[in-house]
Design a protein around this motif. Structure first.
Motif, PDB file in Angstrom:
ATOM      1  N   VAL A 428       0.853  -1.186   0.000  1.00 30.79           N
ATOM      2  CA  VAL A 428       0.000   0.000   0.000  1.00 30.79           C
ATOM      3  C   VAL A 428       0.892   1.241   0.000  1.00 30.79           C
ATOM      4  N   PRO A 429       0.613   2.219  -0.878  1.00 33.35           N
ATOM      5  CA  PRO A 429      -0.521   2.296  -1.787  1.00 33.35           C
ATOM      6  C   PRO A 429      -0.397   1.294  -2.928  1.00 33.35           C
ATOM      7  N   THR A 430      -1.531   0.779  -3.356  1.00 38.75           N
ATOM      8  CA  THR A 430      -1.556  -0.295  -4.352  1.00 38.75           C
ATOM      9  C   THR A 430      -1.428   0.290  -5.757  1.00 38.75           C
ATOM     10  N   ILE A 431      -0.256   0.835  -6.026  1.00 37.97           N
ATOM     11  CA  ILE A 431       0.051   1.366  -7.353  1.00 37.97           C
ATOM     12  C   ILE A 431       1.276   0.653  -7.889  1.00 37.97           C
ATOM     13  N   THR A 432       1.444   0.691  -9.203  1.00 41.70           N
ATOM     14  CA  THR A 432       2.479  -0.095  -9.873  1.00 41.70           C
ATOM     15  C   THR A 432       3.881   0.263  -9.398  1.00 41.70           C
ATOM     16  N   SER A 433       4.191   1.553  -9.270  1.00 40.63           N
ATOM     17  CA  SER A 433       5.553   1.946  -8.927  1.00 40.63           C
ATOM     18  C   SER A 433       5.949   1.484  -7.533  1.00 40.63           C
ATOM     19  N   VAL A 434       4.972   1.265  -6.665  1.00 47.69           N
ATOM     20  CA  VAL A 434       5.262   0.793  -5.305  1.00 47.69           C
ATOM     21  C   VAL A 434       5.223  -0.729  -5.243  1.00 47.69           C
ATOM     22  N   GLY A 578      -3.095  10.118  -7.969  1.00 45.50           N
ATOM     23  CA  GLY A 578      -3.909   9.086  -8.604  1.00 45.50           C
ATOM     24  C   GLY A 578      -5.375   9.272  -8.298  1.00 45.50           C
ATOM     25  N   GLU A 579      -6.198   8.445  -8.947  1.00 44.22           N
ATOM     26  CA  GLU A 579      -7.646   8.543  -8.725  1.00 44.22           C
ATOM     27  C   GLU A 579      -8.041   8.100  -7.317  1.00 44.22           C
ATOM     28  N   ARG A 580      -7.292   7.143  -6.754  1.00 44.57           N
ATOM     29  CA  ARG A 580      -7.646   6.637  -5.419  1.00 44.57           C
ATOM     30  C   ARG A 580      -6.533   6.829  -4.391  1.00 44.57           C
ATOM     31  N   VAL A 581      -5.470   7.508  -4.753  1.00 46.08           N
ATOM     32  CA  VAL A 581      -4.382   7.722  -3.797  1.00 46.08           C
ATOM     33  C   VAL A 581      -3.648   9.003  -4.145  1.00 46.08           C
TER      34      VAL A 581
END
Length: 652
Positions: A428-434, A578-581
């Motif tokens: 978390v955050p659940t994004i690609t770069s992380v 982002g849209e959710r973060v």
């Protein structure tokens, strides 16, 4: 009632010291509940594995906190001795030695060390009953009988064994390796069990379900043929044969029927159900829509009933079930009534609320859990692959794939491939770069602060990981952007380089479909269906297996359908928008935004300093009001828990 954990926690009673040096060769501290309790007491666990990595963590995150007494550090060492630690730590820290032998001195430490925390709980309750020797054999006997409730000496025929294995595998119970081999050895002494593949069906749930599937198919086929030949008048033993006698047993059939309802056994095709008794019809494919609606309603009732969600294992199981349920909803969309859709929506809302609450106190223990017997978080995956590696290994990351999409993909592959399914937690955050970067580095995000907002270093990080594990970077490939267009094996590096031992592959079709979706998850379902029919994924999997790769498939994060609650207008104040973060460099900026917008101020477990995260609530997004999107970044069940699947070719 006191537990074994209380004896460990006693070492860390108030007043807490600034630094503890803990020797923990039996991995007692790597217990989810114990880690959570230590963290609740204000202790931060840091593993001492690689001296360079440890120094970086200490200087970056711990030194200042120790000096101003704002933190208490628990430095965990796997070895028996602490003498190899740096002198400044040996001088400043308080030494603690943790040993299983001190908790259960009358039992074999070698055997007890294979138990997990939940099993140690049960052992602690019955331990005082033990009066035997401390041998491995006597310990195995006691633990099997008292902890796992397996009276193995009473299993002397196929029906008894089937009853035991149905209960074991349906509930996902795994015996430690030594106990498993002890049990198999005892069962092999029973002459009546010689006709069964005892070792395979005891050890592996997948092997057991495959065995039952084959026997069910063979029995139905044989019985159907005999019916056509007019053999109904034969005595029961001759009429049904061994396998059908086993299935018809009143103590076995309820288990079999339940597995068909759960979808763990597939209904047999090509059999005329009208020729066979009604009790067999649950295992015969006849009306696909009716059967899938029956399966959906069964899952819905089960999920509404609830089960234990106190730890990550409970949530993993729940995420897999809910992914199956939602896949069926999308597949049967026009066949479902309003009440069923309402119940599913209410279930999802309740699950996400409970999961978000659990994440705020339970998630932070997960990064320190061991990667064996299976990975818990995505950064554990390469370590697990290294442990399991025998020759060539391929890891395929299907970017953005949730358990909902995985169930759709599985249906397209299951006729030709076996798939051993588990789940892992994304970062978390659940994004690609992380989260995807955590997969290919094998590290938590706090160890790659300079590339937290980009994926440009994934290839070099993947090769560095394997170079550090004795695999030349010349034998490691990494490629992304796969899954589009017409499949051509000549475009896949891993298939063109004969010397490749380790392959990392990113298939980003689902992520691209997600960000371009204008019809929500329903539209994505239709797009994925079309993509699967073109055969790209199946052909890629087929070629990787043909080239001898041991293939694992996973995802970096899932996705959720969300409705806009309004944009946050802050210009360049956020690093990531982002849209959710949204990720801020300053906590006060994050907190100000959190006060102005419905959201979660994420504590930032495992993230580098200067990463203050604001998350949209489940089903919501920081976009124009009422606008619908499919996105990711938050802590909904579908975004956080993703598939981790071992794919093998199905034998004839």
């Amino acid at each position: 009632m006191s537990s074994w954990r209380d004896r460990i926690l006693h070492h860390f009673d108030e007043p807490l010291l600034r630094l503890y040096l803990v020797s923990d060769p039996d991995d007692l501290l790597l217990d989810e509940e114990l880690l959570t309790q230590l963290q609740n007491r204000g202790l931060t666990l840091i593993p001492y594995e690689d001296p360079v990595t440890f120094r970086y963590r200490y200087e970056s995150f711990c030194r200042e906190r120790l000096q101003n007494r704002s933190s208490h550090i628990l430095l965990r060492v796997k070895e028996d001795s602490l003498d190899h630690l740096p002198y400044d730590f040996l001088k400043a820290g308080d030494r603690v030695d943790l040993r299983l032998s001190s908790l259960f001195p009358r039992l074999s430490a070698n055997i007890v060390s294979e138990l997990d925390g939940e099993q140690l709980d049960r052992l602690h309750i019955v331990y005082e009953e033990y009066t035997g020797p401390s041998s491995d054999s006597a310990t195995c006997d006691f633990i099997l009988r008292k902890v796992f409730k397996v009276p193995y000496d009473t299993i002397d025929n196929p029906v008894d064994l089937m009853k035991h294995l149905f209960a074991k595998h349906e509930r996902g119970i795994r015996y430690p390796k030594s106990l498993e081999q002890f049990l198999i050895g005892k069962l092999r002494l029973r002459p009546e069990l010689n006709r069964l593949p005892v070792e395979e069906i005891v050890s592996s749930s997948r092997a057991f379900f495959d065995y039952i599937q084959r026997e069910w198919f063979t029995s139905l086929k044989k019985w159907s043929v005999e019916k056509e030949q007019g053999k109904e008048a034969l005595p029961p033993d001759e009429q049904y044969g061994f396998e059908m006698q086993m299935f018809r047993h009143p103590e076995v059939w309820p288990f079999v029927e339940h597995l068909f309802m759960e979808g763990k056994l597939s209904r047999v095709r090509g059999i005329d159900a009208n020729r066979l008794p009604e009790w067999t019809h649950v295992g015969i494919h006849s009306d696909p829509v009716a059967e899938e609606k029956q399966h959906l309603n069964h899952l819905l009732e089960k999920l509404e009933g609830g089960d234990d969600l106190s730890d990550h294992k409970g949530w993993l199981h729940r995420a897999m079930q809910f992914g199956r349920l939602k896949h069926l909803r999308l597949k049967l969309l026009t066949e479902l009534d309003e009440e069923t859709n309402r119940r599913i929506a209410a279930l999802e809302k309740g699950l996400d609320a409970a999961f978000a609450n659990w994440m705020l106190h339970g998630y932070r223990a997960l990064p320190n859990l061991p990667h064996l017997p299976r990975p818990v978080m995505v950064h554990h995956i390469p370590h697990y692959l290294d442990y399991r590696r025998r020759s060539k290994v391929a890891l395929m990351v299907v970017d953005g794939m949730s358990f909902v999409q995985w169930n759709q993909i599985r249906e397209a592959l299951e006729l030709e491939f076996n798939m051993e399914e588990n789940g892992v937690f994304a970062w978390v955050p659940t994004i690609t770069s992380v989260s995807r970067q955590a997969i290919f580095t094998g590290e938590p995000p706090l160890l790659f602060p300079k590339t937290l907002h980009t994926t440009r270093k994934e290839a070099s990080a993947w090769k560095l990981f394997w170079e550090n594990h004795q695999v030349s970077k010349m034998r490691v490939t990494f490629e992304k952007g796969l899954g589009l267009g017409v499949y051509d094996s000549t475009h896949i590096q891993a298939l063109q380089k004969d010397q490749t031992q380790i392959a990392g592959l990113v298939v980003d079709t689902i992520d691209r479909l997600m960000h371009g979706a204008i019809q929500g998850q329903e539209g994505i379902y239709e797009e994925i269906d079309l993509w699967l029919k073109k055969g790209y994924l199946k052909a890629l999997i087929d070629d990787l297996l043909a080239r001898g790769f041991d293939l694992y498939l996973t995802s970096d994060h899932g996705n959720e359908e969300s409705c806009g609650i309004g944009r946050i207008s802050e210009g360049v104040l956020a690093h990531s928008r982002g849209e959710r973060v949204r990720i801020y460099s300053d906590e006060s900026l994050r907190d100000r935004a959190a006060q102005a917008h419905p959201s979660h101020a994420w504590p930032g477990f495992g993230l580098p300093q200067g990463s203050s995260v604001l998350l949209a609530r489940s089903g919501e997004a920081f976009i124009h009001e009422k606008e619908m999107i499919v996105s990711h970044g938050g802590i909904s069940l579908e975004e956080v828990i993703v598939p981790f699947v071992h794919v093998t070719r199905k034998s004839e």
